[in-house]
Design a protein around this motif. Structure first.
Motif, mmCIF file in Angstrom:
data_model
loop_
_atom_site.group_PDB
_atom_site.id
_atom_site.type_symbol
_atom_site.label_atom_id
_atom_site.label_comp_id
_atom_site.label_asym_id
_atom_site.label_seq_id
_atom_site.Cartn_x
_atom_site.Cartn_y
_atom_site.Cartn_z
ATOM 1 N N ALA A 130 -10.808 -18.739 9.582
ATOM 2 C CA ALA A 130 -11.843 -19.301 8.723
ATOM 3 C C ALA A 130 -12.212 -20.051 10.007
ATOM 4 C CB ALA A 130 -12.335 -18.458 7.982
ATOM 5 N N ARG A 131 -12.229 -21.213 9.453
ATOM 6 C CA ARG A 131 -12.798 -22.593 10.267
ATOM 7 C C ARG A 131 -12.454 -22.161 11.511
ATOM 8 N NH1 ARG A 131 -10.205 -25.336 5.264
ATOM 9 N NH2 ARG A 131 -9.013 -26.394 6.567
ATOM 10 N N ALA A 132 -11.493 -22.065 12.039
ATOM 11 C CA ALA A 132 -11.437 -21.759 13.532
ATOM 12 C C ALA A 132 -12.549 -21.316 14.266
ATOM 13 C CB ALA A 132 -10.037 -21.797 14.281
ATOM 14 N N GLY A 133 -13.225 -20.263 13.409
ATOM 15 C CA GLY A 133 -13.669 -18.450 14.185
ATOM 16 C C GLY A 133 -13.584 -17.473 13.545
ATOM 17 N N TYR A 134 -12.393 -17.341 12.959
ATOM 18 C CA TYR A 134 -11.524 -15.810 12.874
ATOM 19 C C TYR A 134 -12.013 -14.798 11.743
ATOM 20 C CZ TYR A 134 -9.483 -17.557 17.466
ATOM 21 O OH TYR A 134 -9.056 -18.298 19.148
ATOM 22 N N ALA A 135 -12.965 -14.601 12.173
ATOM 23 C CA ALA A 135 -12.574 -13.124 10.622
ATOM 24 C C ALA A 135 -11.259 -13.416 10.264
ATOM 25 C CB ALA A 135 -13.621 -12.134 10.855
ATOM 26 N N VAL A 136 -10.886 -13.132 8.655
ATOM 27 C CA VAL A 136 -9.429 -12.556 8.399
ATOM 28 C C VAL A 136 -9.624 -11.609 6.652
ATOM 29 C CG1 VAL A 136 -7.598 -12.907 7.257
ATOM 30 C CG2 VAL A 136 -9.031 -14.827 8.876
ATOM 31 N N VAL A 137 -8.721 -10.813 7.052
ATOM 32 C CA VAL A 137 -8.928 -10.049 6.295
ATOM 33 C C VAL A 137 -7.629 -10.169 5.428
ATOM 34 C CG1 VAL A 137 -8.784 -7.375 5.081
ATOM 35 C CG2 VAL A 137 -10.733 -8.211 7.082
ATOM 36 N N LEU A 138 -7.109 -10.038 4.275
ATOM 37 C CA LEU A 138 -5.852 -10.575 3.601
ATOM 38 C C LEU A 138 -6.206 -9.759 2.278
ATOM 39 C CD1 LEU A 138 -3.824 -12.017 2.864
ATOM 40 C CD2 LEU A 138 -5.053 -13.933 1.568
ATOM 41 N N PHE A 139 -5.114 -8.472 2.672
ATOM 42 C CA PHE A 139 -4.683 -7.449 1.064
ATOM 43 C C PHE A 139 -4.026 -7.553 0.490
ATOM 44 C CE2 PHE A 139 -2.891 -5.396 4.890
ATOM 45 C CZ PHE A 139 -2.137 -5.163 4.352
ATOM 46 N N ASP A 140 -3.979 -7.200 -0.342
ATOM 47 C CA ASP A 140 -2.384 -6.341 -0.848
ATOM 48 C C ASP A 140 -2.243 -5.353 -1.347
ATOM 49 O OD1 ASP A 140 -2.592 -9.027 -3.016
ATOM 50 O OD2 ASP A 140 -3.805 -7.995 -4.471
ATOM 51 N N TYR A 141 -1.447 -4.494 -1.034
ATOM 52 C CA TYR A 141 -0.758 -3.700 -0.988
ATOM 53 C C TYR A 141 -0.742 -3.031 -2.194
ATOM 54 C CZ TYR A 141 2.185 -5.292 2.582
ATOM 55 O OH TYR A 141 2.520 -5.833 3.975
ATOM 56 N N ARG A 142 -1.185 -1.148 -2.089
ATOM 57 C CA ARG A 142 -1.005 -0.510 -3.542
ATOM 58 C C ARG A 142 -0.067 -1.198 -4.985
ATOM 59 N NH1 ARG A 142 -0.221 5.685 -1.007
ATOM 60 N NH2 ARG A 142 -1.989 4.073 0.433
ATOM 61 N N TYR A 143 -0.190 -1.050 -6.216
ATOM 62 C CA TYR A 143 1.175 -1.320 -6.637
ATOM 63 C C TYR A 143 0.953 -2.532 -6.904
ATOM 64 C CZ TYR A 143 2.799 3.569 -5.041
ATOM 65 O OH TYR A 143 3.156 5.112 -4.854
ATOM 66 N N TRP A 144 0.093 -3.349 -6.093
ATOM 67 C CA TRP A 144 0.489 -4.966 -6.205
ATOM 68 C C TRP A 144 -1.343 -5.387 -6.677
ATOM 69 C CZ3 TRP A 144 4.430 -8.270 -5.816
ATOM 70 C CH2 TRP A 144 5.851 -7.309 -5.891
ATOM 71 N N GLY A 145 -1.127 -6.422 -7.621
ATOM 72 C CA GLY A 145 -2.126 -7.865 -7.280
ATOM 73 C C GLY A 145 -3.584 -7.091 -7.637
ATOM 74 N N GLY A 146 -4.664 -6.856 -7.276
ATOM 75 C CA GLY A 146 -5.755 -6.064 -7.108
ATOM 76 C C GLY A 146 -5.693 -4.988 -7.028
ATOM 77 N N SER A 147 -4.932 -5.059 -6.063
ATOM 78 C CA SER A 147 -4.851 -3.271 -6.083
ATOM 79 C C SER A 147 -4.053 -2.198 -7.062
ATOM 80 C CB SER A 147 -4.026 -2.950 -3.922
ATOM 81 O OG SER A 147 -3.973 -3.600 -3.849
ATOM 82 N N THR A 148 -4.382 -0.495 -6.652
ATOM 83 C CA THR A 148 -4.552 0.340 -7.777
ATOM 84 C C THR A 148 -3.193 1.138 -7.647
ATOM 85 O OG1 THR A 148 -5.550 2.664 -6.943
ATOM 86 C CG2 THR A 148 -7.174 0.894 -8.201
ATOM 87 N N GLY A 149 -2.654 1.248 -8.717
ATOM 88 C CA GLY A 149 -1.469 2.085 -8.588
ATOM 89 C C GLY A 149 -0.057 2.353 -9.123
ATOM 90 N N ARG A 150 0.659 3.457 -9.479
ATOM 91 C CA ARG A 150 1.887 2.833 -10.712
ATOM 92 C C ARG A 150 2.935 3.685 -9.350
ATOM 93 N NH1 ARG A 150 0.834 0.173 -15.182
ATOM 94 N NH2 ARG A 150 -1.402 -0.365 -15.675
ATOM 95 N N PRO A 151 4.327 3.120 -10.433
ATOM 96 C CA PRO A 151 4.605 1.968 -10.951
ATOM 97 C C PRO A 151 4.163 0.436 -10.290
ATOM 98 C CG PRO A 151 6.641 2.564 -10.651
ATOM 99 C CD PRO A 151 5.325 3.900 -9.661
ATOM 100 N N ARG A 152 3.469 -0.511 -11.123
ATOM 101 C CA ARG A 152 3.015 -1.605 -10.608
ATOM 102 C C ARG A 152 4.496 -1.883 -10.177
ATOM 103 N NH1 ARG A 152 -1.028 -1.506 -9.529
ATOM 104 N NH2 ARG A 152 -1.523 -4.130 -9.563
ATOM 105 N N GLU A 153 4.377 -2.846 -8.852
ATOM 106 C CA GLU A 153 4.951 -3.838 -8.080
ATOM 107 C C GLU A 153 6.360 -2.463 -7.279
ATOM 108 O OE1 GLU A 153 4.652 -5.578 -11.403
ATOM 109 O OE2 GLU A 153 3.374 -6.180 -10.654
ATOM 110 N N LEU A 154 5.942 -1.766 -7.298
ATOM 111 C CA LEU A 154 6.547 -1.339 -6.328
ATOM 112 C C LEU A 154 7.052 -0.468 -4.723
ATOM 113 C CD1 LEU A 154 8.519 2.076 -5.703
ATOM 114 C CD2 LEU A 154 6.134 2.972 -5.620
ATOM 115 N N VAL A 155 7.746 -1.104 -4.419
ATOM 116 C CA VAL A 155 7.803 -1.410 -2.922
ATOM 117 C C VAL A 155 8.489 -0.166 -1.646
ATOM 118 C CG1 VAL A 155 8.814 -2.666 -0.514
ATOM 119 C CG2 VAL A 155 8.311 -4.286 -2.781
ATOM 120 N N SER A 156 7.142 0.322 -1.583
ATOM 121 C CA SER A 156 7.750 0.903 -0.371
ATOM 122 C C SER A 156 7.130 1.223 0.589
ATOM 123 C CB SER A 156 6.016 3.228 -1.065
ATOM 124 O OG SER A 156 6.501 3.680 -0.308
#
Length: 298
Positions: A56-82
């Motif tokens: 971002a400091r170099a001038g590029y936009a960034v979108v950094l996301f959590d997968y579903r079931y992880w962090g601030g994203s919704t979904g159950r079971p939590r911490e599922l890696v699909s």
């Protein structure tokens, strides 16, 4: 150097909502945008924040996301890696970024590390509207990585993974395995992985440390190396010569399959070194040079 803002994003993906952070530099024109997510078991507040800030400091936009079931994203079971759902989340976020008015949706760069590095290589082989890809220590061949798993533990781990896979079909509670464990069964059982994985966690963001075991069943069958010949956009590929999770021979073969579109770097480091100190600085410098060469900032 550019000033930038960070805003929360919430994007619908199927029945779930994906949580993300949107880094927007203050520029006179719409910036190119880098889409980022962590590897096997990471929240967006872990080590990828340090990369996002530098981009971002170099001038590029960034979108950094959590997968579903992880962090601030919704979904159950939590911490599922699909793997299939996580790839779908990438596609959802790519579509979202294309439609955002504040960025240049024609200049999308995918950035991945470890498992997410495998994802973005897969996506680059399938999609035709991406501008470039950057990967570091990417997961390129599950079959080859499985050969690094301790042979005396692999049958037990696969048994638990199969039990969880079948149990999920009839609604049973997940059987889980730790991501790392210095003595017991886990997803990353190599000697340097325990300290390495703990080194990328953020103490202010708690999670259980365990993943439904069915993911192991799918990981060993996931082989981005088979798809990358279809890639025809610039790829920056950083590999670790002493990687205990991803055989360096697999990285070399993958890079050969991407040629002539790949810029390949092989450094004398272990898998988790790229998040820290001199190797982090070297990675960011190399990635910014690649971006300026192929994308550029107005």
């Amino acid at each position: 150097m550019h000033a930038y803002t960070v805003e929360p994003l919430y994007v619908k993906s199927g029945q779930e909502v994906i949580a993300a952070d949107f880094y927007l530099p203050k520029t006179s024109t719409k910036p190119a945008v880098i889409l980022m997510a962590h590897g096997l078991a990471g929240l967006r507040q872990f080590k990828l924040v340090q990369y996002a800030k530098r981009f971002a400091r170099a001038g590029y936009a960034v979108v950094l996301f959590d997968y579903r079931y992880w962090g601030g994203s919704t979904g159950r079971p939590r911490e599922l890696v699909s793997l299939s759902w996580q790839l779908d989340d990438w596609r959802t976020m790519i579509s979202h970024v294309q439609e955002r008015q504040s960025v240049d949706g024609r200049r999308i760069i995918l950035w991945g590390t470890a498992l997410s590095g495998g994802y973005v290589l897969t996506l680059a082989s399938q999609l035709n509207h991406l501008k470039a890809v950057m990967v570091q220590v990417p997961f390129v061949d599950g079959a080859a990585s499985a050969k690094l798993y301790p042979i005396q533990q692999l049958p037990r781990a696969l048994k638990i993974s199969s039990q969880d896979y079948m149990g999920a079909k009839v609604g049973l509670m997940p059987k889980t395995l730790p991501v790392v464990d210095p003595k017991g069964l886990c997803f990353l059982p190599t000697a340097d992985s325990y300290e390495g994985y703990l080194s990328i966690l953020h103490p202010d963001f708690y999670w259980s440390g365990e993943i439904p075991a069915r993911a192991l069943f799918h990981l060993i069958r996931y082989r981005p190396i088979q798809d990358v010949r279809q890639i025809n956009i610039p790829v920056l590929f950083i590999a670790a010569k002493r990687d205990s999770l991803i055989p360096i021979e697999s990285s070399r073969e993958t890079a050969t399959n991407i040629a002539p579109y790949v810029q390949y770097h092989e450094w004398d480091m272990q898998h988790f070194d790229v998040y820290h100190g001199q190797y982090f600085e070297k990675a960011v410098k190399t990635q910014l040079e690649f971006l300026h060469q192929h994308i550029g900032v107005s």
